[in-house]
Design an enzyme around this catalytic site. Structure first.
Site, PDB file in Angstrom:
ATOM      1  N   TYR A 200       0.838  -1.194   0.000  1.00  0.00           N
ATOM      2  CA  TYR A 200       0.000   0.000   0.000  1.00  0.00           C
ATOM      3  C   TYR A 200       0.878   1.250   0.000  1.00  0.00           C
ATOM      4  CZ  TYR A 200      -3.738  -3.229   1.409  1.00  0.00           C
ATOM      5  OH  TYR A 200      -4.642  -4.272   1.482  1.00  0.00           O
TER       6      TYR A 200
ATOM      7  N   HIS B 143      -0.239 -12.137   1.248  1.00  0.00           N
ATOM      8  CA  HIS B 143      -1.232 -11.356   0.502  1.00  0.00           C
ATOM      9  C   HIS B 143      -1.931 -12.182  -0.578  1.00  0.00           C
ATOM     10  CE1 HIS B 143      -1.920  -6.784  -0.228  1.00  0.00           C
ATOM     11  NE2 HIS B 143      -3.030  -7.452  -0.332  1.00  0.00           N
TER      12      HIS B 143
ATOM     13  N   PRO C  67     -15.864  -4.627   2.267  1.00  0.00           N
ATOM     14  CA  PRO C  67     -17.207  -5.062   2.675  1.00  0.00           C
ATOM     15  C   PRO C  67     -18.318  -4.142   2.177  1.00  0.00           C
ATOM     16  CG  PRO C  67     -16.130  -3.983   4.509  1.00  0.00           C
ATOM     17  CD  PRO C  67     -15.091  -4.114   3.419  1.00  0.00           C
ATOM     18  N   LEU C  68     -17.927  -2.991   1.629  1.00  0.00           N
ATOM     19  CA  LEU C  68     -18.914  -2.066   1.062  1.00  0.00           C
ATOM     20  C   LEU C  68     -18.806  -2.006  -0.460  1.00  0.00           C
ATOM     21  CD1 LEU C  68     -18.693   0.825   3.694  1.00  0.00           C
ATOM     22  CD2 LEU C  68     -20.356  -1.042   3.560  1.00  0.00           C
TER      23      LEU C  68
ATOM     24  N   ARG D  34     -16.252  -1.662  -2.403  1.00  0.00           N
ATOM     25  CA  ARG D  34     -15.352  -0.574  -2.827  1.00  0.00           C
ATOM     26  C   ARG D  34     -16.113   0.745  -2.941  1.00  0.00           C
ATOM     27  NH1 ARG D  34     -10.843  -3.387  -3.742  1.00  0.00           N
ATOM     28  NH2 ARG D  34     -11.044  -5.499  -4.549  1.00  0.00           N
TER      29      ARG D  34
ATOM     30  N   ALA E 229     -22.218   2.570  -0.420  1.00  0.00           N
ATOM     31  CA  ALA E 229     -22.384   3.868   0.232  1.00  0.00           C
ATOM     32  C   ALA E 229     -23.177   4.858  -0.602  1.00  0.00           C
ATOM     33  CB  ALA E 229     -21.013   4.458   0.575  1.00  0.00           C
TER      34      ALA E 229
END
Length: 330
Positions: free
Chosen positions: A59, A126, A206-207, A209, A213
């Site tokens: 990251y 990973h 869990p959303l 990406r 929302a």
């Protein structure tokens, strides 16, 4: 905040964890990021009782681990720290996975240095390297436990056969895989396997990406360097179809006086005590909203209503572009 036991470790981690990737990687350029808000978000996570933090060496090419180190310097004892290893970048900017025993140990040393800690609580591979026996990779990871540099081991996006082989070498505390109302592939085989073996399922994205929302997403509004532009599910036609799922959940969310994102997280939590979602955010506002999902307890009728919606809705597009999809171990 509610807490769940991680695997068979006895460790209590927040039922909602914090995915830290977006603070340094994938969603926009470095110029778009606000380090002070990210640091404030990390501090606020502890105020809310969110002690389970997830990062990885890839990251921001290590910068995310360095960011977390600024808070860990004074709050290390309050955090259950997870990081991942394995991805390497080639000269042309592409990436590949290296699960060789030598790299396992070199990557761990580098992460410890960037995080400025003596031990990593949960160390994940990973992915699974198609060219390295999983037993050899996990054996090298187990050596890190013996050396006191890592406490517990995890895998990410591993298939059933790899999980079984890994578990035979050393106990696996957690499997991190994509799981949401948009991605439910693991329900048939992987989720039951984790339960049988006392492994926690750490649900990333869990959303969807960010799709959970919003009831409408405009592809043209995504930043040019937002990696979702390369994801099949976010291409214009697929995107508009997929957002319909969120729209169908809207009325139920309104009845519960919550957002569709909170409803999505509450649904995940209701799928089993071994599931720990780690929604990612870099802003306190969304962190507070995510944390509040633990207060939503769905009834049997509500869960059935959601399941009926999911069963009657087709998700368009693969969750990853071809290069990344090839690295998922099925």
């Amino acid at each position: 905040m509610q807490y769940r036991i991680l695997g068979q470790t006895g460790e209590k981690v927040s039922a909602i964890g914090l995915g830290c990737m977006g603070m340094s990687h994938a969603y926009g350029s470095a110029e778009d990021r606000d380090e002070q808000e990210s640091l404030a978000t990390l501090e606020y996570a502890l105020e809310l009782g969110i002690n389970f933090w997830d990062t990885a060496d890839m990251y921001g090419k290590g910068t995310n681990e360095e960011l977390l180190s600024k808070v860990l310097a004074t709050k290390r004892s309050q955090v259950f720290l997870a990081t991942k290893f394995g991805f390497k970048y080639a000269a042309d900017g592409s990436y590949y996975f290296d699960g060789s025993p030598a790299y396992v140990k070199a990557a761990c040393e580098a992460s410890l240095h960037r995080l400025k800690v003596d031990v990593i609580d949960l160390y994940y591979a990973h992915r699974v390297d198609a060219n390295v026996p999983v037993e050899d990779m996990v054996g090298a990871m187990a050596d890190l436990v013996k050396e006191g540099k890592v406490r517990y081991l995890g895998l990410s996006e591993a298939g059933a056969a790899s999980i079984r082989k890994a578990q035979a070498v050393h106990p696996i505390a957690a499997l991190q895989s994509e799981y949401s109302i948009f991605t439910r592939d693991l329900e048939k085989e992987i989720l039951p396997l984790t339960r049988e073996n006392g492994i926690s399922l750490v649900a990333y994205s869990p959303l969807g990406r960010g799709m959970s929302a919003a009831t409408s997403v405009d592809f043209s509004q995504l930043a040019e360097n937002d990696f979702r532009r390369n994801l099949p599910r976010f291409q214009e036609a697929a995107l508009q179809q997929n957002v319909q799922l969120v729209q169908k959940l809207e009325s139920l969310a309104k009845d519960r006086q919550c957002t569709t994102a909170q409803l999505s997280l509450a649904w995940l939590l209701a799928q089993g005590d071994n599931i720990v979602p780690i929604p990612g955010t870099k802003r306190r506002k969304y962190l507070r909203e995510n944390a509040a999902a633990t207060d939503i307890h769905l009834t049997a009728n509500e869960l059935k209503e959601i399941q009926d919606i999911l069963s009657s809705t087709t998700i368009a597009g693969e969750r990853y572009a071809e290069q990344m999809l090839k690295l998922v171990n099925n």
